[in-house]
Design an enzyme around this catalytic site. Structure first.
Site, PDB file in Angstrom:
ATOM      1  N   LEU A  58      66.450  93.146  77.805  1.00 50.52           N
ATOM      2  CA  LEU A  58      67.474  92.332  77.142  1.00 50.52           C
ATOM      3  C   LEU A  58      68.647  92.091  78.080  1.00 50.52           C
ATOM      4  O   LEU A  58      69.239  91.009  78.083  1.00 50.52           O
ATOM      5  CB  LEU A  58      67.948  93.012  75.859  1.00 50.52           C
ATOM      6  CG  LEU A  58      69.080  92.281  75.134  1.00 50.52           C
ATOM      7  CD1 LEU A  58      68.628  90.913  74.641  1.00 50.52           C
ATOM      8  CD2 LEU A  58      69.610  93.120  73.973  1.00 50.52           C
ATOM      9  N   TYR A  59      69.005  93.096  78.874  1.00 51.06           N
ATOM     10  CA  TYR A  59      70.088  92.922  79.845  1.00 51.06           C
ATOM     11  C   TYR A  59      69.805  91.712  80.729  1.00 51.06           C
ATOM     12  O   TYR A  59      70.673  90.849  80.928  1.00 51.06           O
ATOM     13  CB  TYR A  59      70.230  94.180  80.693  1.00 51.06           C
ATOM     14  CG  TYR A  59      71.170  94.013  81.866  1.00 51.06           C
ATOM     15  CD1 TYR A  59      72.545  93.961  81.672  1.00 51.06           C
ATOM     16  CD2 TYR A  59      70.684  93.915  83.165  1.00 51.06           C
ATOM     17  CE1 TYR A  59      73.416  93.804  82.743  1.00 51.06           C
ATOM     18  CE2 TYR A  59      71.543  93.760  84.244  1.00 51.06           C
ATOM     19  CZ  TYR A  59      72.906  93.708  84.022  1.00 51.06           C
ATOM     20  OH  TYR A  59      73.759  93.539  85.086  1.00 51.06           O
ATOM     21  N   ALA A  60      68.594  91.631  81.258  1.00 54.71           N
ATOM     22  CA  ALA A  60      68.221  90.493  82.114  1.00 54.71           C
ATOM     23  C   ALA A  60      68.301  89.185  81.345  1.00 54.71           C
ATOM     24  O   ALA A  60      68.764  88.163  81.871  1.00 54.71           O
ATOM     25  CB  ALA A  60      66.813  90.701  82.663  1.00 54.71           C
TER      26      ALA A  60
END
Length: 323
Positions: A153-155
């Protein structure tokens, strides 16, 4: 020149601020000093900056529209923005996904809204991440590679920021450069990052976990090289309606177990190592193609791990002793 710097109390933010101040720029630092990791460390970084002439600090969350947009009236002379504030950490996005969308998507949008209200703005440089390359297998990672299959999700939130920036460049002619950071390490680093966790465990006699026997490879980049690249890019504005995306790394891919070996030597102690399978959020290797940033900004990383890790270790031992 007046530079508005978000994430000023952060790891990279402090180093960028110090470099800007050293050359005589005025820096308005923004940070919310949240408790994702030790606030004392953030305050210590901030204290270094507040002792410098030309630095002013404003406590604010970049996702707070009212507080951030008010800066258009409070700081109308701002000519450049360096937007580094974000919710970091790939694995923590499995724990608190909402924080990532709030900080990395909404926060990015609010900074863009602020940028288009600043009448003298010349350039916005913002932090993206090498994580946008996901599971790409072709190395080194190049800016022309497809980045539509994030593995965390960070990416995904960092890629969202890139796309939002592209639309704002098209709609409002905002000159922007997004920097895809590769693994950054060095003095004043973060407690949630591998160098700190490894060093802390080695000194305490605790085991460290190396995935796939430490064969994962990372493009470890020393923070002072990163800061020089950020400032270099800031000084070379992108065309108003043609946003840039640039890798910023060391252009060296090093096995994690080699990184640990150098760290052991710098600390003077052996590591206790436990092997584990690679998590789904981790990629086997990162390796930055830096031809574009070298051509545009003259960026040239100069610090191999054999130099950078002892410098980190020296700082870490001092910090551990209380300063």
């Amino acid at each position: 020149m007046t530079v508005l710097l978000t994430g000023a109390a952060g790891f990279i933010g402090m180093h960028v601020a110090e470099l800007l101040l050293s050359r005589g720029d005025e820096v308005v630092g923004i940070d919310d000093l949240n408790a994702y990791y030790d606030v004392g460390l953030k305050r210590a970084r901030l204290a270094r900056l507040e002792s410098r002439r030309g630095f002013r600090f404003l406590a604010a969350d970049v996702a707070n529209r009212e507080a951030m947009l008010a800066l258009a009236g409070l700081e109308p002379g701002t000519t450049r923005i360096v937007h580094l504030a974000a919710q970091p950490g790939v694995r923590h996005s499995l724990v608190d996904p909402y924080a990532y969308v709030q900080a990395n998507v909404m926060g990015h949008l609010v900074v863009l809204e602020l940028a288009r209200r600043l009448p003298r703005l010349e350039h916005l440089v913002y932090a993206s991440s090498s994580s946008v390359y996901g599971g790409n297998r072709e190395l080194p990672f190049a800016e022309t590679d497809r980045v539509d299959h994030p593995v965390s999700l960070y990416a995904a939130t960092k890629r969202s920021g890139e796309l939002i920036s592209e639309s704002y460049a098209h709609l409002f002619g905002l000159p922007q450069t997004g920097l895809r950071f590769f693994t950054v390490y060095g003095p004043w680093g973060r407690p949630d990052m591998a160098p700190w966790m490894f060093a802390d465990a080695i000194l305490a006699g605790r085991a460290i976990t190396l995935y796939d026997a430490g064969r994962l490879k990372r493009d470890f980049t020393f923070v002072e090289d990163i800061a020089a690249g950020v400032v270099g890019c800031l000084d070379h504005p992108a065309p108003a309606s043609t946003p840039r995306l640039l890798n910023i790394g060391n252009h060296r891919s090093v096995e994690v177990r080699r990184f640990v070996t150098v760290l052991e030597a710098a600390l003077g102690r052996p590591a206790i190592v436990v092997d584990a399978p690679r998590p789904a959020t981790d990629v086997p290797e990162t390796f930055a193609d830096i031809d574009a940033i070298r051509t545009i900004c003259g960026y040239e990383p100069r610090t191999p791990i054999e130099v950078g890790i002892p410098r980190f270790a020296e700082w870490f031992l001092s910090w551990r002793k209380g300063g």
